[in-house]
Write an enzyme that holds these catalytic residues in place. Structure first.
Site, PDB file in Angstrom:
ATOM      1  N   LYS A  20       0.809  -1.219   0.000  1.00 25.66           N
ATOM      2  CA  LYS A  20       0.000   0.000   0.000  1.00 25.66           C
ATOM      3  C   LYS A  20       0.844   1.272   0.000  1.00 25.66           C
ATOM      4  O   LYS A  20       0.508   2.240  -0.693  1.00 25.66           O
ATOM      5  CB  LYS A  20      -0.960   0.006   1.187  1.00 25.66           C
ATOM      6  CG  LYS A  20      -0.281   0.073   2.551  1.00 25.66           C
ATOM      7  CD  LYS A  20      -1.294   0.084   3.674  1.00 25.66           C
ATOM      8  CE  LYS A  20      -0.611   0.120   5.029  1.00 25.66           C
ATOM      9  NZ  LYS A  20       0.210   1.308   5.247  1.00 25.66           N
ATOM     10  N   THR A  21       1.953   1.275   0.763  1.00 29.79           N
ATOM     11  CA  THR A  21       2.801   2.472   0.795  1.00 29.79           C
ATOM     12  C   THR A  21       3.385   2.737  -0.580  1.00 29.79           C
ATOM     13  O   THR A  21       3.520   3.886  -1.011  1.00 29.79           O
ATOM     14  CB  THR A  21       3.928   2.310   1.839  1.00 29.79           C
ATOM     15  OG1 THR A  21       3.344   2.003   3.107  1.00 29.79           O
ATOM     16  CG2 THR A  21       4.745   3.582   1.963  1.00 29.79           C
ATOM     17  N   ASP A  67      -3.325   7.475   4.144  1.00 30.54           N
ATOM     18  CA  ASP A  67      -2.857   6.130   4.483  1.00 30.54           C
ATOM     19  C   ASP A  67      -3.598   5.645   5.729  1.00 30.54           C
ATOM     20  O   ASP A  67      -4.035   6.444   6.566  1.00 30.54           O
ATOM     21  CB  ASP A  67      -1.349   6.189   4.738  1.00 30.54           C
ATOM     22  CG  ASP A  67      -0.722   4.814   4.905  1.00 30.54           C
ATOM     23  OD1 ASP A  67      -1.343   3.824   4.463  1.00 30.54           O
ATOM     24  OD2 ASP A  67       0.378   4.734   5.475  1.00 30.54           O
ATOM     25  N   GLU A  68      -3.730   4.318   5.880  1.00 33.71           N
ATOM     26  CA  GLU A  68      -4.379   3.703   7.056  1.00 33.71           C
ATOM     27  C   GLU A  68      -5.766   4.306   7.292  1.00 33.71           C
ATOM     28  O   GLU A  68      -6.146   4.638   8.429  1.00 33.71           O
ATOM     29  CB  GLU A  68      -3.501   3.878   8.316  1.00 33.71           C
ATOM     30  CG  GLU A  68      -2.091   3.313   8.192  1.00 33.71           C
ATOM     31  CD  GLU A  68      -2.044   1.787   8.205  1.00 33.71           C
ATOM     32  OE1 GLU A  68      -3.116   1.156   8.173  1.00 33.71           O
ATOM     33  OE2 GLU A  68      -0.936   1.242   8.229  1.00 33.71           O
ATOM     34  N   GLN A  73      -7.912  -4.816   9.196  1.00 34.60           N
ATOM     35  CA  GLN A  73      -6.876  -4.442  10.161  1.00 34.60           C
ATOM     36  C   GLN A  73      -7.295  -3.241  11.008  1.00 34.60           C
ATOM     37  O   GLN A  73      -6.439  -2.525  11.539  1.00 34.60           O
ATOM     38  CB  GLN A  73      -5.557  -4.148   9.435  1.00 34.60           C
ATOM     39  CG  GLN A  73      -4.954  -5.358   8.744  1.00 34.60           C
ATOM     40  CD  GLN A  73      -3.572  -5.073   8.185  1.00 34.60           C
ATOM     41  OE1 GLN A  73      -2.576  -5.004   8.903  1.00 34.60           O
ATOM     42  NE2 GLN A  73      -3.498  -4.917   6.874  1.00 34.60           N
ATOM     43  N   ARG A  97       1.726 -10.808  10.384  1.00 35.97           N
ATOM     44  CA  ARG A  97       3.064 -10.217  10.598  1.00 35.97           C
ATOM     45  C   ARG A  97       4.141 -11.215  10.177  1.00 35.97           C
ATOM     46  O   ARG A  97       5.289 -10.836   9.963  1.00 35.97           O
ATOM     47  CB  ARG A  97       3.298  -9.871  12.079  1.00 35.97           C
ATOM     48  CG  ARG A  97       2.394  -8.840  12.716  1.00 35.97           C
ATOM     49  CD  ARG A  97       2.198  -7.608  11.890  1.00 35.97           C
ATOM     50  NE  ARG A  97       1.017  -7.738  11.049  1.00 35.97           N
ATOM     51  CZ  ARG A  97       0.741  -6.956  10.012  1.00 35.97           C
ATOM     52  NH1 ARG A  97       1.567  -6.003   9.660  1.00 35.97           N
ATOM     53  NH2 ARG A  97      -0.358  -7.140   9.300  1.00 35.97           N
TER      54      ARG A  97
END
Length: 671
Positions: free
Chosen positions: A29-30, A216-217, A247, A604
């Site tokens: 995503k980044t 973002d997020e 998330q 993770r």
């Protein structure tokens, strides 16, 4: 964009209206955000100063800015705004001071400052009851996150006696902040959002400044942040948001994943693009994550993560006798795996639901002489000497900051005792003045003896002189002057237990000075001391859980803190009922958020995932039988390798007991 997959490229190139990128864990995503910024500048001709990208932590903003810098060289990136939500809000407040009714040099109160102010406002009725203070502080923060002002709070409170009391406090609290020329952390979003709502001309000005916004997020936004986004983009909808509803794990601090649904309602032409290719984990780990999270409800169709990294090792599930045995065995297996695979300690993470679980793992790691890093440990800004100097600097730029005044008025000691301060405070309250302003009034002499008045005025006069010096000259020189003028180093030497401790604390102060100096020198525009102090205060609030690389160490971390990180080898521990899912969440019906937490933990892991649980766990000093987490039943059985360790634990028996417990749970829940 040749190295991006088709959906990533689609997200980057989409400019015909607002875009929501549903980015699964580890799906890049980044990369999408940074590539889109480069695309907007280099291919679409949008000037960098008309683009803003916002996220939630300074660490994420720094990483994003660095990546954009690698894509766009030189002057092409000048003026680009990549920051946290709160930094963007601070910039808006700073540029709209007059209309908001603040004076230059306003202070930012952190949670401790806010709690101290609330404590002072409540002292007469509730004394020093920390529970009441925390409860009221939390409710005020919730109201601010929902854009509810003090005028609107009584209607929200209704007939609830507790909320009526908080609403009354909220009004007094906000009035006190204004008197201190201060804002709190929540105000950094509330004030701009309400400003845009009440002043359309200011909103239009900022819409013209920010022609394209990237977020973002997005799943972690609250009501006030969503309103700020909506008002900055307006009907033009020049907006790309990236998030993952699977998330969303911060409901306890106001995050609203429902904002994804609001986005669809407010922007009917919203383009939704899913990123499902995962670049982090093996296929088996992703299969388990997909199987778990499909049990949650979704605003949009489910995502199915997939990977080209191979299927990978089975997921180990280890049942242990008790919690001490769990810590010993996990550490033992970790060490064995490290030496077999010739990995590094930093490749391993032990993740848990609550901070209290770390203690036994710390002990086991220490006994085996394994270096470890405990996330969430003491922040640089939390050292008392750093807080002292920051309080002095806050006072130089805003003498009306009572929280800072009280912290340093007698540090180093000036023979200004608590009785003197109490009388000064009573006089200031009766006159509705700040402590600084009250110190210069002639009427103070009726409350304090001559020596007390002289000592207070000697301090406040020094503040005036130092403040003038700081405004006229080099801000870094002013910082050094403060440290020297108050004889802080000599006071540290006298008050510390030993010379080495004093030297260490003084080194922290010089590190702060170096940090301020570097910030001043690296700024595109020359910053005043007030701007440096505000920026540093905001860094403190945002960076308390934003830790740097700790070297070659095993990481101990809560699941909340682990979001956004990745490790080759993950141990997810304490996967039991009443821990994961947490007992309180079960009672409150928040199972879906607990499932998302487990999903975050699983995703993770890059190469191996080990899950541990106990047959018994110590609670209130007694060993109690515990049950496996219901989430284990939701994982694909064929991908789990169950193992029992120790003579008293039969893995098949323990698994069957867990399945029976889960069957009973399902019966009770009617599922």
């Amino acid at each position: 964009m040749a190295n991006m997959n088709p959906r990533q490229q689609q997200a980057v190139r989409h400019l015909d209206g607002p875009c929501l990128v549903l980015a699964g864990a580890g799906s890049g995503k980044t990369r999408v955000i940074t590539q889109k910024i480069a695309y907007l500048i280099e291919s679409c001709g949008i000037a960098p100063h008309h683009i803003a990208a916002v996220t939630f932590t300074n660490k994420a903003a720094r990483e994003m800015k660095q990546r954009v810098g690698e894509l766009i060289k030189g002057k092409n990136a000048k003026g680009l705004q990549v920051s946290t939500f709160h930094t963007l809000g601070l910039n808006i407040i700073r540029q709209e001071l007059k209309i908001l009714g603040f004076k230059p040099g306003f202070s930012i109160f952190d949670a401790q400052d806010s709690a101290a102010l609330i404590k002072e406002l409540l002292r007469r009725d509730f004394g020093d009851d920390g529970g009441i203070i925390q409860q009221m502080q939390w409710q005020i923060s919730r109201w601010k996150s929902a854009l509810i002002t003090p005028d609107e709070a009584p209607a929200e409170a209704g007939d609830d006696a507790t909320l009526v009391a908080v609403a009354a406090l909220y009004e007094r609290y906000q009035r006190a902040l204004k008197a201190y020329n201060a804002v709190d952390f929540d105000d950094l979003i509330l004030q701009p959002a309400r400003l845009f709502q009440d002043h359309p001309e200011v909103q239009e000005k900022w819409q013209n400044k920010i022609r394209y916004l990237l977020v973002d997020e997005y799943q972690d936004t609250n009501s006030s942040q969503y309103q700020m986004i909506k008002r900055l983009t307006g009907v033009r909808g020049a907006l790309t948001v990236v998030g993952d509803d699977d998330q969303s794990i911060y409901a306890w601090r106001g995050a609203e994943p429902e904002n994804m649904l609001l986005l669809q309602q407010d922007y009917p032409n919203l383009k939704v693009i899913k990123l499902e290719q995962n670049y982090r984990s093996t296929g088996r780990i992703l299969k388990a994550a997909n199987a778990l999270i499909k049990n949650n409800s979704h605003v949009f169709d489910d995502k199915t993560l997939w990977s080209e990294l191979g299927y990978g090792d089975p997921i180990k599930v280890i049942t242990l006798r008790n919690d001490e045995h769990e810590a010993e065995q996990v550490v033992s297996e970790l060490i064995s795996h490290k030496f077999q695979k010739r990995t590094k300690f930093k490749d391993y993470a032990i993740l848990y639901r609550g901070n209290h679980q770390s203690r036994l793992f710390e002990r086991a790691l220490r006994e085996q002489r394994v270096p470890y890093y405990l996330s969430g440990s003491t922040s640089f800004f939390s050292h008392s000497e750093v807080k002292d100097i920051m309080a002095y600097l806050r006072l130089l730029v805003n003498p009306d900051d009572d929280a800072a005044f009280l912290r340093v008025v007698n540090t180093p000691r000036r023979e200004i005792g608590p009785t003197t301060l109490e009388k000064l405070g009573s006089y200031a309250s009766s006159r509705e003045l700040t402590l600084f302003a009250a110190s210069f009034e002639l009427g103070l002499e009726q409350f304090l003896n001559e020596k007390g008045v002289q000592r207070i005025r000697r301090f406040t006069q020094w503040l005036v002189e130092m403040g003038d010096r700081a405004q006229r000259g080099d801000p870094i020189a002013a910082v050094k002057d403060v440290i020297r003028d108050v004889n802080y180093e000599a006071w540290l030497n006298d008050s510390s237990k030993d010379l080495k401790q004093a030297e260490k604390r003084m080194a922290n102060i010089w590190e702060l000075v170096t940090w301020l100096q570097r910030m001043h020198e690296n700024s595109q525009e020359e910053k005043t001391l007030a701007e440096l102090v505000n920026h540093m205060s905001l860094m403190d609030m945002l960076d308390r859980n934003d830790d740097d690389d700790a070297g070659d160490c095993v990481t101990l971390m809560t699941l909340h803190a682990a979001k956004g990180l990745e490790f080759p080898h993950v141990y997810l521990v304490g996967v039991e009922e009443e821990i994961l899912p947490h007992r309180v969440s079960v009672e409150e019906g928040n199972i879906e958020e607990e499932r998302r937490l487990a999903y975050v933990g699983i995703t993770r892991a890059q190469k191996t995932l080990t899950i541990s649980l106990c047959a018994r766990r110590k609670r209130a000093g007694e060993l109690m039988e515990v049950d496996p987490s219901r989430f284990l039943e939701e994982l694909p059985e064929e991908d789990l390798e169950w193992r029992g360790i120790g003579q008293k634990v039969d893995p098949e028996e323990h698994q069957e007991r867990g399945k029976a417990h889960l069957a009973n749970l399902k019966g009770m829940l009617g599922s």
